[in-house]
Write an enzyme that holds these catalytic residues in place. Structure first.
Site, PDB file in Angstrom:
ATOM      1  N   CYS A 116      42.632  33.513  59.167  1.00 13.34           N
ATOM      2  CA  CYS A 116      41.759  34.703  59.185  1.00 13.34           C
ATOM      3  C   CYS A 116      40.462  34.493  59.968  1.00 13.34           C
ATOM      4  O   CYS A 116      39.750  35.452  60.260  1.00 13.34           O
ATOM      5  CB  CYS A 116      41.446  35.154  57.773  1.00 13.34           C
ATOM      6  SG  CYS A 116      42.914  35.762  56.936  1.00 13.34           S
ATOM      7  N   HIS A 255      35.087  39.554  58.063  1.00 20.66           N
ATOM      8  CA  HIS A 255      36.540  39.591  57.910  1.00 20.66           C
ATOM      9  C   HIS A 255      36.861  40.446  56.681  1.00 20.66           C
ATOM     10  O   HIS A 255      36.181  40.358  55.657  1.00 20.66           O
ATOM     11  CB  HIS A 255      37.066  38.170  57.739  1.00 20.66           C
ATOM     12  CG  HIS A 255      38.505  38.127  57.342  1.00 20.66           C
ATOM     13  ND1 HIS A 255      39.482  38.761  58.070  1.00 20.66           N
ATOM     14  CD2 HIS A 255      39.137  37.557  56.269  1.00 20.66           C
ATOM     15  CE1 HIS A 255      40.655  38.573  57.482  1.00 20.66           C
ATOM     16  NE2 HIS A 255      40.475  37.847  56.390  1.00 20.66           N
ATOM     17  N   ASN A 285      44.102  43.576  54.827  1.00 21.64           N
ATOM     18  CA  ASN A 285      43.788  42.355  55.575  1.00 21.64           C
ATOM     19  C   ASN A 285      44.790  42.198  56.717  1.00 21.64           C
ATOM     20  O   ASN A 285      45.956  41.884  56.487  1.00 21.64           O
ATOM     21  CB  ASN A 285      43.842  41.159  54.626  1.00 21.64           C
ATOM     22  CG  ASN A 285      43.467  39.854  55.306  1.00 21.64           C
ATOM     23  OD1 ASN A 285      43.306  39.806  56.530  1.00 21.64           O
ATOM     24  ND2 ASN A 285      43.335  38.797  54.521  1.00 21.64           N
TER      25      ASN A 285
HETATM   26  N1  COA Z   1      48.465  44.316  39.829  1.00 15.25           N
HETATM   27  C1  COA Z   1      48.170  44.109  38.526  1.00 15.25           C
HETATM   28  N2  COA Z   1      47.841  42.897  38.054  1.00 15.25           N
HETATM   29  C2  COA Z   1      47.802  41.873  38.916  1.00 15.25           C
HETATM   30  C3  COA Z   1      48.122  42.024  40.283  1.00 15.25           C
HETATM   31  C4  COA Z   1      48.449  43.304  40.723  1.00 15.25           C
HETATM   32  N3  COA Z   1      48.753  43.577  42.025  1.00 15.25           N
HETATM   33  N4  COA Z   1      47.999  40.831  40.899  1.00 15.25           N
HETATM   34  C5  COA Z   1      47.625  39.944  39.960  1.00 15.25           C
HETATM   35  N5  COA Z   1      47.514  40.582  38.758  1.00 15.25           N
HETATM   36  C6  COA Z   1      47.127  40.023  37.468  1.00 15.25           C
HETATM   37  C7  COA Z   1      47.383  38.537  37.372  1.00 15.25           C
HETATM   38  O1  COA Z   1      48.713  38.287  36.996  1.00 15.25           O
HETATM   39  C8  COA Z   1      46.403  38.142  36.302  1.00 15.25           C
HETATM   40  O2  COA Z   1      46.945  38.454  35.059  1.00 15.25           O
HETATM   41  P1  COA Z   1      46.727  37.469  33.814  1.00 15.25           P
HETATM   42  O3  COA Z   1      45.249  37.428  33.581  1.00 15.25           O
HETATM   43  O4  COA Z   1      47.508  38.135  32.729  1.00 15.25           O
HETATM   44  O5  COA Z   1      47.285  36.149  34.245  1.00 15.25           O
HETATM   45  C9  COA Z   1      45.220  39.076  36.525  1.00 15.25           C
HETATM   46  O6  COA Z   1      45.725  40.167  37.320  1.00 15.25           O
HETATM   47  C10 COA Z   1      44.076  38.437  37.284  1.00 15.25           C
HETATM   48  O7  COA Z   1      44.597  37.762  38.418  1.00 15.25           O
HETATM   49  P2  COA Z   1      43.671  37.042  39.436  1.00 15.25           P
HETATM   50  O8  COA Z   1      44.482  36.371  40.492  1.00 15.25           O
HETATM   51  O9  COA Z   1      42.660  36.244  38.697  1.00 15.25           O
HETATM   52  O10 COA Z   1      42.927  38.323  40.076  1.00 15.25           O
HETATM   53  P3  COA Z   1      41.693  38.335  41.003  1.00 15.25           P
HETATM   54  O11 COA Z   1      40.622  39.127  40.404  1.00 15.25           O
HETATM   55  O12 COA Z   1      41.362  36.954  41.515  1.00 15.25           O
HETATM   56  O13 COA Z   1      42.242  39.175  42.241  1.00 15.25           O
HETATM   57  C11 COA Z   1      43.034  38.769  44.473  1.00 15.25           C
HETATM   58  C12 COA Z   1      43.345  38.714  42.988  1.00 15.25           C
HETATM   59  C13 COA Z   1      44.218  38.225  45.257  1.00 15.25           C
HETATM   60  C14 COA Z   1      42.782  40.205  44.848  1.00 15.25           C
HETATM   61  C15 COA Z   1      41.788  37.927  44.752  1.00 15.25           C
HETATM   62  O14 COA Z   1      41.919  36.674  44.149  1.00 15.25           O
HETATM   63  C16 COA Z   1      41.492  37.708  46.208  1.00 15.25           C
HETATM   64  O15 COA Z   1      41.133  38.627  46.902  1.00 15.25           O
HETATM   65  N6  COA Z   1      41.566  36.439  46.676  1.00 15.25           N
HETATM   66  C17 COA Z   1      41.141  36.035  47.976  1.00 15.25           C
HETATM   67  C18 COA Z   1      41.779  36.745  49.110  1.00 15.25           C
HETATM   68  C19 COA Z   1      41.205  36.170  50.355  1.00 15.25           C
HETATM   69  O16 COA Z   1      40.036  36.233  50.570  1.00 15.25           O
HETATM   70  N7  COA Z   1      42.018  35.530  51.138  1.00 15.25           N
HETATM   71  C20 COA Z   1      41.467  34.652  52.108  1.00 15.25           C
HETATM   72  C21 COA Z   1      41.118  35.154  53.315  1.00 15.25           C
HETATM   73  S1  COA Z   1      42.506  35.704  54.135  1.00 15.25           S
END
Ligand code: COA
Length: 331
Positions: A116, A255, A285
């Site tokens: 990215c 980004h 993204n």
């Molecule tokens: N819908 C509903 N629930 C979801 C879900 C979805 N699409 N995806 C994950 N969950 C759930 C998980 O299973 C978890 O449940 P649990 O607590 O029962 O285990 C809960 O939501 C929280 O998951 P978590 O991964 O902690 O969520 P988050 O707040 O971190 O959000 C992302 C997830 C992927 C959106 C976030 O982590 C993110 O944006 N990460 C970085 C992305 C990024 O910058 N990439 C790098 C640059 S490319």
């Protein structure tokens, strides 16, 4: 002798026409529009659906438009560089394929891979050819067909990604353009965001495909935390290095991975929402395309002399910031 800078003298973009909305994703995995919107800021993304089409097919219309818009003949282009993690094929370089399809015959071309942060690495490398006088016109392509490596059975990654291409022209300028860059990598972060199979360590096999290892794998929470810290740190370092106060900065071009990451970075920089380019709600993204797609969409609002900081974080880990001054008023 005056310093020569590499200035952006034109920008274009291309996104496929088909839209994958949050409602569509609700039909694929156990999720809701509300969860995706509040956790990521994404409402919809574009998806390249046509069979047999890939990353170069999105870059080509954008490059053709750039040539037209900047009044450049294909034979005037010195170099074309493409940043992508979804090349048309492992080799040859997608940049070569783009040149062939557009009719750019006198240039040399190659790809850059920095996930990215790829467009920042690309601009930095390209700027050196301009600054040393070895090239006068460089086409910089950031393009990704992320939906080709997205696992639509994994609810934690499939809402995040979309397809698109953004392209800029770099040319010499005595005053405007790229003023400075800060680039970083930490390879120990490679296991938190990557494609497990399809490379030389784990070549494609029946088993790797069955385990769906040719799709993006991400440990979202870890990546989220590191992304916020590293992007904010490096953007603030750039401001301090050039004594840029929050009010002096015209635009932050971050980004587009997650709206919460963008907001946290802006807060650390002490800048207002109106100073930040955001289009994640429409495209998700698009990896190497996010930054040029932002520049393309906000081009009308950009003026000569505007101060921009571009910043990104991505798999690898890779991250960085570029400080540049905008070189033209859009018509
Ligand atoms: N819908 C509903 N629930 C979801 C879900 C979805 N699409 N995806 C994950 N969950 C759930 C998980 O299973 C978890 O449940 P649990 O607590 O029962 O285990 C809960 O939501 C929280 O998951 P978590 O991964 O902690 O969520 P988050 O707040 O971190 O959000 C992302 C997830 C992927 C959106 C976030 O982590 C993110 O944006 N990460 C970085 C992305 C990024 O910058 N990439 C790098 C640059 S490319």
């Amino acid at each position: 002798m005056r310093n020569i800078h590499a200035a952006i003298t034109g920008v274009t973009g291309y996104v496929p026409k088909d839209i994958l909305s949050n409602a569509d994703i609700e039909n694929l995995v156990d999720t809701t529009d509300e969860w995706i919107t509040t956790r990521t800021g994404i409402k919809e993304r574009r998806i390249l659906k046509e069979p047999g089409k890939g990353t170069s097919d999105m870059a080509v219309p954008a490059v053709e438009e750039l040539l037209r818009k900047t009044g450049t003949l294909p034979e005037e282009v010195d170099i074309l560089i493409c940043a992508t993690v979804t090349p048309d094929m492992q080799f040859p370089a997608t940049a070569n394929i783009i040149c062939d399809k557009v009719g750019i015959k006198n240039a040399y071309s190659f790809d850059i891979s920095a996930a990215c942060s790829g467009f920042l690495f690309l601009l930095t490398v390209a700027s050196k050819f301009i600054e040393t006088g070895s090239a006068k016109k460089i086409i910089c392509v950031g393009a990704d067909n992320m939906t080709s490596i997205t696992n639509y059975q994994d609810r934690s990654t499939c809402p995040l990604f979309g397809d698109g291409a953004g392209v800029v022209m770099l040319e010499p300028s005595e005053e405007y353009g790229i003023q400075d860059h800060l680039l970083k990598v930490d390879g120990s972060g490679r296991n938190f965001l990557y494609q497990k199979s399809g490379g030389s360590v784990s070549p494609a096999s029946h088993e790797t495909v069955e385990r769906r290892e040719h799709f993006v794998f991400q440990e979202g929470q870890t990546v989220f935390k590191v992304a916020v810290t590293k992007m904010a740190d490096i953007a603030v370092e750039m401001m301090e290095k050039h004594n840029i106060q929050s009010d002096d900065l015209t635009w932050l071009v971050p980004h587009q991975a997650n709206l919460r990451i963008i907001e946290a970075v802006a807060r650390r920089m002490g800048i207002k929402r109106e100073q930040v380019m955001i289009n994640i709600q429409k495209y998700g993204n698009t990896t190497d395309a996010t930054i040029p797609l932002c520049l393309w969409e906000y081009e009308d609002q950009l003026k000569k002399g505007d101060k921009l900081i571009l910043t990104a974080f991505g798999g690898g880990f890779t991250w960085g910031a570029i400080y540049l001054t905008w070189a033209y008023d859009s018509k």
